[in-house]
Design an enzyme around this catalytic site. Structure first.
Site, PDB file in Angstrom:
ATOM      1  N   LYS A  35       0.368  -1.098   0.327  1.00 52.53           N
ATOM      2  CA  LYS A  35      -0.392  -0.175  -0.427  1.00 52.53           C
ATOM      3  C   LYS A  35       0.375   0.985  -0.087  1.00 52.53           C
ATOM      4  CE  LYS A  35      -0.257  -0.191   5.039  1.00 52.53           C
ATOM      5  NZ  LYS A  35      -1.764  -0.154   5.916  1.00 52.53           N
ATOM      6  N   ARG A 130     -10.896   0.413  14.226  1.00 53.30           N
ATOM      7  CA  ARG A 130     -11.028   1.235  13.013  1.00 53.30           C
ATOM      8  C   ARG A 130     -11.751   0.734  11.925  1.00 53.30           C
ATOM      9  NH1 ARG A 130      -4.891   1.833  11.072  1.00 53.30           N
ATOM     10  NH2 ARG A 130      -4.926   0.021  10.718  1.00 53.30           N
ATOM     11  N   TYR A 253      16.981  28.868  10.278  1.00 51.17           N
ATOM     12  CA  TYR A 253      16.187  29.733  10.975  1.00 51.17           C
ATOM     13  C   TYR A 253      15.818  29.634  12.255  1.00 51.17           C
ATOM     14  CZ  TYR A 253      14.709  29.960   6.114  1.00 51.17           C
ATOM     15  OH  TYR A 253      14.445  30.736   4.306  1.00 51.17           O
ATOM     16  N   MET A 301      13.890  23.507   3.776  1.00 47.00           N
ATOM     17  CA  MET A 301      12.571  23.706   2.966  1.00 47.00           C
ATOM     18  C   MET A 301      14.032  22.584   2.060  1.00 47.00           C
ATOM     19  SD  MET A 301      10.362  25.373  -0.156  1.00 47.00           S
ATOM     20  CE  MET A 301       8.807  25.448   0.638  1.00 47.00           C
TER      21      MET A 301
END
Length: 356
Positions: A35, A130, A253, A301
């Site tokens: 999957k 679930r 950052y 990023m």
């Protein structure tokens, strides 16, 4: 010249890990769970390496069709079943095995016009809450399905929420055994953790997923270190810049990391847009030119930074392993507060992939 980042898929590791799973459950047939595009590895890249499996299990109907169109003749299981009654025509055409977890699916099967019966996996809720029928509903659902001409072979399926621990399967197995009492039914219960560690759950079919790709179902590499599993995916890049810091200089950052003294750091062409976890803290392990070191500062990023103190020989162009044979993906995930599954699945489309 393109960015130096690359992911490599090791097909021999996939074959090896499939053999490890078979050795763990020698008396069961085996679904290879592919999957999420084979956990980010790519179904088209792994299907031949896993061709000795007894069947492929996945969620996406398009991925199931892809397998059939690539010539796969053995079973394909839809783990969440069909989502709309209209899809039964496609399941019929491609001869797919479907899970059934709701009464509306039973009703849809009863009304469908099929060329031949479909094999069914009746999904039971063993406590994970679930999908699946409650234990007290299983017998009725089984009998309702068994009465339908559109239903072929049937198997009882359940899933474990805590198979990483010995105690985690006790109550689910009690519920499963109670629900299956009086039913002559094959069973498929074991996920990766249960396949490795709970032979009493193996029964007719096991469903390993994460272990096929060489990571730990518990999220801790130490738990599978002696299993022989090998990482199937590696992510590597190169140092593209060097900075020399003075005491107090910040990195990245927010200046989340500040140098305690003079320090040399490397800038690597890899960031969260490539799939590396943005929340990986300073101290996350990386491998540079054969030496283990760690990240410093926030992941950007497109770049991340690492401490070059342990590897003074490293410079521009030095190879950096973000995860793979030396830096286990579970270790990166653990440092980042997540699991290896997520990192595999998050590999970005912009990252070139090579197949070894």
């Amino acid at each position: 010249m393109s960015r130096p980042i690359v992911a490599a898929i090791d097909t021999s590791a996939l074959r090896h890990n499939l053999a490890v799973a078979r050795q763990a459950a020698p008396h069961s047939r085996l679904w290879s769970v592919v999957k999420a595009n084979a956990y980010g590895h790519g179904i088209d890249r792994v299907r031949e390496s896993l061709a000795e499996t007894d069947g492929f299990a996945l969620l996406d109907l398009n991925e199931a069709i892809l397998l059939r169109e690539r010539g796969w003749k053995k079973p394909v299981l839809l783990l969440e079943g069909f989502f709309h009654a209209s899809e039964l025509e496609i399941l019929d055409r491609y001869r797919l095995t479907t899970s059934v977890h709701s009464n509306w699916q039973i009703q849809a099967l009863a009304k469908a016009r099929l060329s031949a019966p479909l094999d069914i996996y009746l999904k039971m809720n063993s406590g994970m809450n679930r999908l699946g029928f409650q234990p007290g509903q299983v017998n009725q659902a089984w009998q309702s399905l068994r009465a339908l001409q559109n239903v072929g072979e049937m198997t009882l399926m359940a899933h474990f929420a805590e198979a990483e621990s010995r105690e985690g399967i006790v109550e689910p197995m009690r519920r499963i055994n109670a629900a299956a009492e009086g039913l002559d039914c094959p069973r498929s219960l074991a996920n990766s953790a249960a396949t490795l560690w709970h032979p009493e759950t193996h029964f007719n079919w096991v469903r390993p997923g994460i272990v096929l790709y060489g990571a730990s179902p518990s999220g801790r590499w130490q738990d599978v270190a002696s299993s022989g599993l090998r990482p199937a995916m590696s992510l590597s890049s190169e140092i593209i810049g060097i900075q020399r810091l003075k005491s107090g200089d910040g990195v990245g950052y927010g200046a989340r990391y500040r140098a305690a003294g003079e320090q040399r750091i490397g800038v690597v062409a890899c960031g969260y847009a490539d799939g590396y976890p943005r929340h990986a803290p300073s101290g996350t392990p990386v491998w540079v030119d054969g030496v283990m070191t760690h990240t410093v500062g926030a992941v950007s990023m497109d770049m991340l930074t690492l401490d070059l103190t342990p590897c003074p020989q490293a410079g521009i162009g030095s190879r950096v392993e973000l995860w793979g044979d030396n830096v286990k993906i579970d270790e990166v995930a653990y440092a980042s507060g997540t699991v290896g599954y997520e990192l595999m699945c998050a590999l970005a489309p912009r990252v070139p992939v090579t197949v070894i």
